[in-house]
Design a protein around this motif. Structure first.
Motif, mmCIF file in Angstrom:
data_model
loop_
_atom_site.group_PDB
_atom_site.id
_atom_site.type_symbol
_atom_site.label_atom_id
_atom_site.label_comp_id
_atom_site.label_asym_id
_atom_site.label_seq_id
_atom_site.Cartn_x
_atom_site.Cartn_y
_atom_site.Cartn_z
ATOM 1 N N PHE A 153 14.357 -12.206 22.291
ATOM 2 C CA PHE A 153 13.616 -13.169 23.011
ATOM 3 C C PHE A 153 12.957 -13.635 24.301
ATOM 4 N N GLY A 154 13.011 -12.523 24.659
ATOM 5 C CA GLY A 154 11.688 -11.663 26.062
ATOM 6 C C GLY A 154 10.691 -10.920 25.516
ATOM 7 N N ASP A 155 10.521 -10.298 24.371
ATOM 8 C CA ASP A 155 9.402 -10.293 23.156
ATOM 9 C C ASP A 155 8.366 -11.448 23.454
ATOM 10 N N ILE A 156 9.537 -12.296 21.992
ATOM 11 C CA ILE A 156 8.598 -13.058 22.240
ATOM 12 C C ILE A 156 7.999 -13.936 22.779
ATOM 13 N N LEU A 157 8.363 -14.645 24.300
ATOM 14 C CA LEU A 157 8.245 -15.884 24.934
ATOM 15 C C LEU A 157 7.724 -14.613 25.928
ATOM 16 N N SER A 158 7.524 -13.682 26.211
ATOM 17 C CA SER A 158 6.662 -13.541 27.281
ATOM 18 C C SER A 158 5.629 -13.256 26.664
ATOM 19 N N ASP A 159 5.059 -12.892 25.370
ATOM 20 C CA ASP A 159 3.581 -13.714 24.843
ATOM 21 C C ASP A 159 3.658 -14.768 25.447
ATOM 22 N N GLU A 160 4.615 -15.761 24.803
ATOM 23 C CA GLU A 160 4.075 -17.069 24.773
ATOM 24 C C GLU A 160 3.035 -17.301 26.430
ATOM 25 N N ALA A 161 4.360 -16.796 27.458
ATOM 26 C CA ALA A 161 4.219 -17.218 28.398
ATOM 27 C C ALA A 161 2.702 -16.564 28.426
ATOM 28 N N ALA A 162 2.271 -15.129 28.328
ATOM 29 C CA ALA A 162 0.912 -14.773 28.700
ATOM 30 C C ALA A 162 -0.332 -15.865 28.164
ATOM 31 N N GLN A 163 -0.258 -16.468 26.522
ATOM 32 C CA GLN A 163 -1.369 -17.462 26.078
ATOM 33 C C GLN A 163 -1.503 -18.362 27.294
ATOM 34 N N LEU A 164 -0.541 -18.913 27.557
ATOM 35 C CA LEU A 164 -0.241 -20.283 28.528
ATOM 36 C C LEU A 164 -1.265 -19.874 29.624
ATOM 37 N N ILE A 165 -1.479 -18.666 30.040
ATOM 38 C CA ILE A 165 -2.272 -17.772 32.183
ATOM 39 C C ILE A 165 -3.691 -17.497 31.089
ATOM 40 N N GLY A 166 -4.211 -17.506 29.863
ATOM 41 C CA GLY A 166 -5.057 -16.385 29.094
ATOM 42 C C GLY A 166 -5.077 -15.882 28.256
ATOM 43 N N GLY A 167 -3.698 -15.130 27.892
ATOM 44 C CA GLY A 167 -3.582 -14.312 26.730
ATOM 45 C C GLY A 167 -2.893 -12.905 27.174
ATOM 46 N N LEU A 168 -3.204 -11.985 26.488
ATOM 47 C CA LEU A 168 -2.015 -10.810 26.707
ATOM 48 C C LEU A 168 -3.023 -10.227 27.816
ATOM 49 N N GLY A 169 -4.217 -10.216 27.787
ATOM 50 C CA GLY A 169 -4.970 -8.984 29.237
ATOM 51 C C GLY A 169 -5.072 -9.958 29.787
ATOM 52 N N MET A 170 -4.164 -10.718 30.308
ATOM 53 C CA MET A 170 -3.638 -11.265 31.686
ATOM 54 C C MET A 170 -2.174 -11.030 32.724
ATOM 55 N N ALA A 171 -1.417 -10.325 31.452
ATOM 56 C CA ALA A 171 -0.134 -10.296 31.775
ATOM 57 C C ALA A 171 0.275 -8.033 31.968
ATOM 58 N N PRO A 172 0.962 -8.111 33.102
ATOM 59 C CA PRO A 172 1.462 -6.779 33.329
ATOM 60 C C PRO A 172 2.656 -6.776 32.638
ATOM 61 N N GLY A 173 3.506 -5.869 32.369
ATOM 62 C CA GLY A 173 4.908 -5.351 32.411
ATOM 63 C C GLY A 173 5.458 -4.421 32.980
ATOM 64 N N ALA A 174 6.514 -4.004 33.143
ATOM 65 C CA ALA A 174 7.584 -3.003 33.364
ATOM 66 C C ALA A 174 8.710 -2.982 33.495
#
Length: 214
Positions: free
Chosen positions: A101-122
């Motif tokens: 669920f986290g894999d899916i929701l994190s990509d959805e959340a990233a798109q809300l703020i401008g795409g995968l290029g905006m989101a870091p991971g740990a």
């Protein structure tokens, strides 16, 4: 999880343990406390269908929540969370959820703020941690200088936050905040790659962020 096939039937075994759920839930509450934003944790699961596995996940999250009375806690089924993340993203703070669920929701959340290029991971363990952009290698952008560098830069910011917390080093926290401020300033001044509305190259945007460090 584990997967295997029996003739024309494929089977996936999904493993949820009390120990690991307790660890991730506590990390979620600690992050909510550290962020000092809405101070809210949302447990996302599908316990109405997967009563045993997600049922355990949900019950452990509830147990941990009782130990953090200063942090608000609520639960959502993953399908409802997917909808509400688009409808009212401002209502969320920290999400705690199983891996898929986290894999899916994190990509959805990233798109809300401008795409995968905006989101870091740990990936954070007991003794070590690995920090990276959440996007892939994007070979179609190789050599074009069009990729958004924010995900990589904010991954370094997260690393400094972790180092500062782990070693009680205030300078790491200050450096992390400076990087975050630099990213914000570059975005506000449109010193960005075309994806974010600017006209700079990848390196040009990175230099603009570096120049804005305070």
């Amino acid at each position: 999880g584990f997967e295997f096939s029996l003739g024309d039937t494929a089977v996936a075994l999904r493993v949820i343990t009390r120990k690991n759920t307790d660890r991730i839930a506590r990390k979620g509450f600690e992050i909510a406390r550290m962020r000092n934003g809405k101070r809210k944790v949302t447990a996302i699961h599908k316990a109405n269908v997967m009563r045993v596995t997600d049922g355990l996940f949900a019950s452990v999250c509830r147990e941990v929540a009782k130990q953090y009375p200063d942090i608000a806690f609520n639960e959502l089924y993953v399908d409802a969370a997917s909808m509400r993340l688009i409808k009212e993203p401002q209502d969320f703070d920290v999400l705690v959820t199983p891996n898929m669920f986290g894999d899916i929701l994190s990509d959805e959340a990233a798109q809300l703020i401008g795409g995968l290029g905006m989101a870091p991971g740990a990936n954070i363990g007991d003794n070590f941690a690995l920090f990276e952009p959440i996007h892939g290698s994007a070979p179609n952008r190789a050599g074009k200088q069009t990729a958004n560098p924010i995900s990589m830069i904010l991954a370094a910011k997260m690393m400094l936050d972790w180092l500062g917390e782990r070693y009680s080093d205030a300078k790491c926290g200050q450096a992390a905040k400076a990087i975050e401020n630099g990213v914000i300033e570059a975005l506000q001044s449109k010193q960005t790659v075309p994806d974010c509305g600017g006209k700079l190259t990848t390196i040009g945007m990175a230099k603009a962020i570096a120049a804005a460090l305070k």
